[in-house]
Design a protein around this motif. Structure first.
Motif, PDB file in Angstrom:
ATOM      1  N   LEU A  55       0.853  -1.189   0.000  1.00  0.00           N
ATOM      2  CA  LEU A  55       0.000   0.000   0.000  1.00  0.00           C
ATOM      3  C   LEU A  55       0.888   1.238   0.000  1.00  0.00           C
ATOM      4  O   LEU A  55       1.861   1.310   0.748  1.00  0.00           O
ATOM      5  N   VAL A  56       0.513   2.212  -0.840  1.00  0.00           N
ATOM      6  CA  VAL A  56       1.294   3.431  -0.995  1.00  0.00           C
ATOM      7  C   VAL A  56       0.342   4.629  -0.935  1.00  0.00           C
ATOM      8  O   VAL A  56      -0.752   4.590  -1.500  1.00  0.00           O
ATOM      9  N   ASN A  57       0.768   5.680  -0.260  1.00  0.00           N
ATOM     10  CA  ASN A  57      -0.019   6.905  -0.185  1.00  0.00           C
ATOM     11  C   ASN A  57      -0.132   7.511  -1.589  1.00  0.00           C
ATOM     12  O   ASN A  57       0.880   7.792  -2.231  1.00  0.00           O
ATOM     13  N   THR A  60       1.535  11.217  -1.720  1.00  0.00           N
ATOM     14  CA  THR A  60       2.961  11.438  -1.456  1.00  0.00           C
ATOM     15  C   THR A  60       3.870  10.359  -2.048  1.00  0.00           C
ATOM     16  O   THR A  60       5.073  10.572  -2.174  1.00  0.00           O
ATOM     17  N   GLU A  62       4.549   7.722  -0.471  1.00  0.00           N
ATOM     18  CA  GLU A  62       5.182   7.060   0.677  1.00  0.00           C
ATOM     19  C   GLU A  62       4.579   5.679   0.902  1.00  0.00           C
ATOM     20  O   GLU A  62       3.358   5.516   0.853  1.00  0.00           O
ATOM     21  N   PRO A  63       5.430   4.676   1.195  1.00  0.00           N
ATOM     22  CA  PRO A  63       4.915   3.338   1.514  1.00  0.00           C
ATOM     23  C   PRO A  63       4.128   3.363   2.823  1.00  0.00           C
ATOM     24  O   PRO A  63       4.538   4.028   3.774  1.00  0.00           O
ATOM     25  N   LEU A  64       2.999   2.651   2.864  1.00  0.00           N
ATOM     26  CA  LEU A  64       2.162   2.602   4.057  1.00  0.00           C
ATOM     27  C   LEU A  64       2.222   1.242   4.742  1.00  0.00           C
ATOM     28  O   LEU A  64       2.285   1.164   5.960  1.00  0.00           O
ATOM     29  N   ASP A  65       2.195   0.156   3.942  1.00  0.00           N
ATOM     30  CA  ASP A  65       2.130  -1.169   4.545  1.00  0.00           C
ATOM     31  C   ASP A  65       2.468  -2.218   3.489  1.00  0.00           C
ATOM     32  O   ASP A  65       2.263  -1.997   2.295  1.00  0.00           O
ATOM     33  N   ILE A  86      -8.413  -0.535   3.877  1.00  0.00           N
ATOM     34  CA  ILE A  86      -7.618   0.377   3.039  1.00  0.00           C
ATOM     35  C   ILE A  86      -8.357   1.710   2.884  1.00  0.00           C
ATOM     36  O   ILE A  86      -9.539   1.745   2.577  1.00  0.00           O
ATOM     37  N   GLN A  87      -7.624   2.796   3.110  1.00  0.00           N
ATOM     38  CA  GLN A  87      -8.202   4.144   3.046  1.00  0.00           C
ATOM     39  C   GLN A  87      -8.326   4.629   1.600  1.00  0.00           C
ATOM     40  O   GLN A  87      -7.499   4.295   0.749  1.00  0.00           O
ATOM     41  N   THR A  90      -5.515   5.433  -1.529  1.00  0.00           N
ATOM     42  CA  THR A  90      -4.343   4.574  -1.385  1.00  0.00           C
ATOM     43  C   THR A  90      -4.102   3.800  -2.679  1.00  0.00           C
ATOM     44  O   THR A  90      -5.030   3.267  -3.274  1.00  0.00           O
TER      45      THR A  90
END
Length: 174
Positions: A55-57, A60, A62-65, A86-87, A90
């Motif tokens: 999962l990546v934002n 941004t 940025e890696p999330l998980d 998951i938001q 994402t």
């Protein structure tokens, strides 16, 4: 010139470069790279049999998980809970390794379809599949590759060849 994640061309502004590969048989794990950051690989020792997810934002990059869910010997329930958590916004990258389909049920397939997948409904035993989609996207993702497990065309005994994909993911705008 070398581009992020080793892809063949530079991405335009406001896009994230990605490259991914499914696993090879039950020997080499999948690899997921976003913006020159290897999120999952055998070398990092964070991949496993089943469906591997990063999962990546979407704003941004940025890696999330990162997680993997065993779809052969495991239980689909934790995977479904993970997908539901998951938001919106994402970026979701998935790659199969060994077998990613045996335990998949209707609910799990529906949740992945909602992320933009069209192949998940046909994913079968030991198929190779890579996918990049997003939570809250209203369209089908252009980033998906699927190779059926077929004993007449398999590259390895009992498994199809590795499937690779690269591209540029549009950054989520407000």
């Amino acid at each position: 010139p070398r581009y992020k994640c080793g892809i063949s061309k530079a991405c335009p502004e406001k896009h994230f470069a990605f490259k991914m590969a499914s696993g090879a048989a039950n020997v080499v794990g999948p690899k997921i790279c976003v913006e020159d950051n290897v999120l999952m690989s055998g070398v990092k020792n964070n991949v496993g049999r089943g469906i591997n997810v990063a999962l990546v934002n979407g704003k941004t990059g940025e890696p999330l998980d990162t997680k993997f869910f065993d779809m052969w010997g495991g239980d689909v329930a934790p995977f479904i809970e993970f997908l539901k958590s998951i938001q919106d916004g994402t970026i979701v990258l998935m790659g199969t390794y060994d077998d990613g389909a045996t335990k998949l049920n209707e609910e799990a397939r529906k949740l992945i379809t909602e992320l933009g997948s069209t192949s998940i409904t046909n994913l079968g035993f030991r198929d190779n599949w890579v996918f990049c989609g997003g939570k809250g996207i209203k369209t089908k993702s252009p980033f998906e590759q699927h190779i059926k497990n077929n004993k007449d065309t398999n590259k390895y005994e009992g498994w199809p060849e590795v499937v690779e994909m690269e591209g540029c993911i549009p950054q989520k705008q407000d």
